[in-house]
Structures are given as structure tokens and as C-alpha cells.
Design an enzyme around this catalytic site. Structure first.
Site, PDB file in Angstrom:
ATOM      1  N   GLY A  12       0.833  -1.196   0.000  1.00  0.00           N
ATOM      2  CA  GLY A  12       0.000   0.000   0.000  1.00  0.00           C
ATOM      3  C   GLY A  12       0.860   1.236   0.000  1.00  0.00           C
ATOM      4  O   GLY A  12       1.502   1.555   1.006  1.00  0.00           O
ATOM      5  N   ALA A  13       0.910   1.939  -1.131  1.00  0.00           N
ATOM      6  CA  ALA A  13       1.814   3.083  -1.271  1.00  0.00           C
ATOM      7  C   ALA A  13       1.068   4.410  -1.138  1.00  0.00           C
ATOM      8  O   ALA A  13       1.326   5.351  -1.884  1.00  0.00           O
ATOM      9  CB  ALA A  13       2.538   3.011  -2.619  1.00  0.00           C
ATOM     10  N   ILE A  16       0.483   6.786   4.424  1.00  0.00           N
ATOM     11  CA  ILE A  16       1.138   6.088   5.536  1.00  0.00           C
ATOM     12  C   ILE A  16       2.202   5.117   5.015  1.00  0.00           C
ATOM     13  O   ILE A  16       3.310   5.052   5.550  1.00  0.00           O
ATOM     14  CB  ILE A  16       0.096   5.336   6.393  1.00  0.00           C
ATOM     15  CG1 ILE A  16      -0.940   6.312   6.954  1.00  0.00           C
ATOM     16  CG2 ILE A  16       0.791   4.577   7.526  1.00  0.00           C
ATOM     17  CD1 ILE A  16      -0.371   7.381   7.843  1.00  0.00           C
ATOM     18  N   ASN A 106      -7.277   2.128  10.327  1.00  0.00           N
ATOM     19  CA  ASN A 106      -8.047   2.971  11.243  1.00  0.00           C
ATOM     20  C   ASN A 106      -9.205   2.183  11.844  1.00  0.00           C
ATOM     21  O   ASN A 106      -9.678   1.208  11.253  1.00  0.00           O
ATOM     22  CB  ASN A 106      -8.599   4.192  10.507  1.00  0.00           C
ATOM     23  CG  ASN A 106      -7.543   5.247  10.257  1.00  0.00           C
ATOM     24  OD1 ASN A 106      -6.643   5.446  11.066  1.00  0.00           O
ATOM     25  ND2 ASN A 106      -7.646   5.940   9.123  1.00  0.00           N
ATOM     26  N   LYS A 208      -7.083   6.067  19.668  1.00  0.00           N
ATOM     27  CA  LYS A 208      -7.062   6.369  18.231  1.00  0.00           C
ATOM     28  C   LYS A 208      -8.467   6.234  17.632  1.00  0.00           C
ATOM     29  O   LYS A 208      -8.877   7.047  16.792  1.00  0.00           O
ATOM     30  CB  LYS A 208      -6.089   5.420  17.519  1.00  0.00           C
ATOM     31  CG  LYS A 208      -6.019   5.599  15.997  1.00  0.00           C
ATOM     32  CD  LYS A 208      -5.439   6.926  15.593  1.00  0.00           C
ATOM     33  CE  LYS A 208      -5.384   7.079  14.057  1.00  0.00           C
ATOM     34  NZ  LYS A 208      -4.454   6.130  13.411  1.00  0.00           N
ATOM     35  N   ASN A 212     -10.484   9.140  15.631  1.00  0.00           N
ATOM     36  CA  ASN A 212     -11.081   8.960  14.302  1.00  0.00           C
ATOM     37  C   ASN A 212     -12.584   9.210  14.326  1.00  0.00           C
ATOM     38  O   ASN A 212     -13.139   9.861  13.442  1.00  0.00           O
ATOM     39  CB  ASN A 212     -10.806   7.536  13.797  1.00  0.00           C
ATOM     40  CG  ASN A 212      -9.397   7.347  13.307  1.00  0.00           C
ATOM     41  OD1 ASN A 212      -8.785   8.252  12.756  1.00  0.00           O
ATOM     42  ND2 ASN A 212      -8.855   6.151  13.506  1.00  0.00           N
TER      43      ASN A 212
END
Length: 336
Positions: A12-13, A16, A106, A208, A212
């Protein structure tokens, strides 16, 4: 795995993934990035670039599509919750019998009820893994849980920017202390990401989740940045009510959340004119990460018969705006 140099896989580019890949490569690790299409072409041609509080960094990394990168010591899965299963499938060639898998997602993760027993031990979180695909794809004994406090933006393929400190909390999903988690935490710390290893990972996870829940869907509904969500009088009281609903649910599930509401709102406002990842996705016409950030929390609340009326309302409004912007049919309730 051997220190100091590990074979790292980044699947996953996005913002993050690019941030992690650059910081780890700068620290001397052999980084391989899984990407597709035009993004893969750009990374192969130009490498990766990250601008953070230490300046601008450019690195060259190995890049490939599914099946083109070999087994790694550690694989970070950096995806939206709804994209995690297909990404894990694509990353299968990097995951060997001894590979540690670190999902960076998330909201409530699919493994939430795994490894700690209790009356809900082994229960599937339907909102994020309704068919059990993630549980089947990713062996639980090799999963290291992670909570990433990284606000980054993808500016272009292979290019990311962050204006805030990089921080992560990792730990075993069983809440055990292990040498492998300590080694991974040390490696992340050495590459410039302040990392804590926790033996109660679900506690910071809820912190977290709350961040979110109180910001992402509201940012879509109001078109607001963090500064306004937590600082503007018209929005901060809504964020506070969302916070109260989430805190009750966290407590019902045994989480110890050390959070002062006033300080939490002030800290959020102090992040500045930062767009949440959900608002960025909305503006790009991408699907919203509502399943893990909202739906899963509501699912956990319902296990204890806790109402979350405002959370449900804000989530519904965000979902409506997303469907409307995408030109999708609006589901009729049948009410007249």
C-alpha cells in the site's frame, strides 16, 4: 529476523505506506513496496519522497506488483479497512512462515476479539470482516497490532507530506510481552518514528478510535479541518458528544482510556488546518472508511446495549453525502 537490517515489505503506497517506507529505508532496511499501475511505474522511475519535520527525503526502494516481491521479515499492510482483504491477498508472496504482519488500519480491527478471551473471545467483528476472510488470510500468531498516530497526506504517487511528529504504539494482540515486538519497536524508533511497545494494546487503540470517530465523519459532513472540528464553537460541542458516546463504549469493553476531554479537544484543534483522511477520500471521490471507524464501534456498543445516537446520525450523514457525490442511488426507507 536479524538486526539492524530487516527485509521490510510495505503493501500500500498511500500516505502512511510511503511515510513508513521512506523512514525505514533511510535507516538502512531493505524495503520493498507493493504497488500497482501508474503508482508502481512512478516509484520504479523516481523512487519515494517524503517531507516531514526533519526535511525532505528521497529514497530508492525495490517496487513490484503482486507476486514480484519475495518473502519479507516484516510486512506492513497499509490500507483502508475496506481494502485490507484484497491488499493482504496481493501481498501473499511477501508473507512467509516466519513473517510478522503489521496491519496499519483505522478504527476497530478485525482481530479485536482475538487472543484475550472473555465472553466475546473469538467473536467476529461483522462490520470489518463479515465473511471471515481476513481471519483466514492472516495467521493470528504472526499479527502484531499497531496504532499509528501519523497524519500524512499523499501529494502524488510516491510522494507524501506530514507536518506533525510520527508516533506509533505496537504490541501483541494477546497482550503478551515478546522479544519480537520489542525488536520491531526498537527498529521503528531508530528510523525516526517514536514507538511504544504496549502489553495492553487495546487501550491506546481506543484512543485512536476515539480520535477517528470524533473527527473523520464530521469532517465530511461539515467539510472541516481538525482545527475547526475541535476548535470552532459550532462543531466542538458535537465532537465532545461523540467523544462521550465513544468513551462509554470503550469502558464497557474494559479499555483504560486516559483522556481528559478538554485537553483532547485542545490538542485536536492544535493540529491545525489538517484534513482528515476521510475528508481527503471524499474530495477524491473514494469510498469512505465508515465500516471500521463508525459501524464497528456501534456494533461493539450494541453488545452492551449502549445507544450511540449522535454517532449513528453523523455516520449516516457522511454515508449519504458520499453516495450523493458519487451519484449512487439513495436507499429509500419506505416511510411516508
Amino acid at each position: 529476523m536479524t538486526d539492524p537490517s530487516w527485509r521490510i515489505g510495505i503493501a500500500g503506497a498511500g500516505a502512511i505506506g510511503t511515510t513508513l517506507a521512506v523512514r525505514l529505508a533511510l535507516s538502512g532496511h531493505a524495503v520493498g513496496v507493493l504497488a500497482r499501475g501508474g503508482t508502481l511505474d512512478v516509484i520504479r522511475r523516481n523512487g519515494l519522497r517524503l517531507t516531514d519535520l526533519d526535511g525532505t527525503h528521497e529514497v530508492r526502494v525495490e517496487a513490484g506488483g503482486p507476486g514480484e516481491l519475495g518473502e519479507r521479515d516484516v510486512v506492513f499492510l497499509c490500507a483502508k479497512a475496506q481494502d485490507l482483504a484484497p491488499l493482504a491477498t496481493a501481498a501473499g508472496g511477501m508473507i512467509g512462515p516466519d513473517t510478522l504482519v503489521v496491519p496499519i488500519v483505522n478504527g476497530i480491527p478485525w482481530w479485536y476479539f482475538e487472543g484475550v478471551g472473555g465472553r466475546n473471545g473469538g467473536r467476529t467483528v461483522q462490520a470489518v470482516d463479515p465473511d471471515g476472510r481476513l481471519k483466514a488470510l492472516l495467521p493470528l500468531d504472526r499479527v502484531i497490532g499497531a496504532v499509528a498516530f501519523i497524519t500524512a497526506e499523499r501529494l502524488a504517487p510516491g510522494v507524501a507530506h506530514t507536518a506533525n511528529p510520527l508516533r506509533m504504539i505496537i504490541g501483541e494482540i494477546t497482550h503478551d510481552r515478546t522479544a519480537r515486538a520489542e525488536r520491531l519497536g526498537a527498529a521503528l524508533g531508530r528510523c525516526g518514528i517514536a514507538t511504544q511497545v504496549s502489553d495492553r494494546l487495546r487501550d491506546p487503540l481506543w484512543t485512536k478510535v476515539i480520535a477517528n470517530l470524533t473527527s473523520n465523519p464530521l469532517s465530511v459532513v461539515a467539510g472541516a479541518t481538525l482545527r475547526d472540528i475541535y476548535g470552532a464553537a459550532e462543531l466542538s460541542h458535537i465532537a465532545r458528544q461523540l467523544l462521550d458516546e465513544a468513551l462509554l463504549t470503550a469502558a464497557a469493553h474494559g479499555a483504560r482510556v486516559e483522556l481528559d476531554p478538554a485537553a483532547f479537544l485542545a490538542m485536536g484543534a492544535g493540529m491545525g488546518a489538517v484534513k482528515t483522511s476521510m475528508l481527503q477520500d471524499f474530495e477524491k471521490g473514494l469510498p469512505l472508511e465508515l465500516s471500521s471507524i463508525c459501524d464497528a464501534v456501534i456494533e461493539l456498543a450494541e453488545l452492551h446495549n449502549l445507544p450511540m445516537p449522535l454517532t449513528k446520525t453523523i455516520a449516516s450523514l457522511a454515508r449519504f453525502k458520499s453516495a450523493q457525490a458519487a451519484g449512487q442511488p439513495i436507499q429509500e426507507t419506505g416511510a411516508r
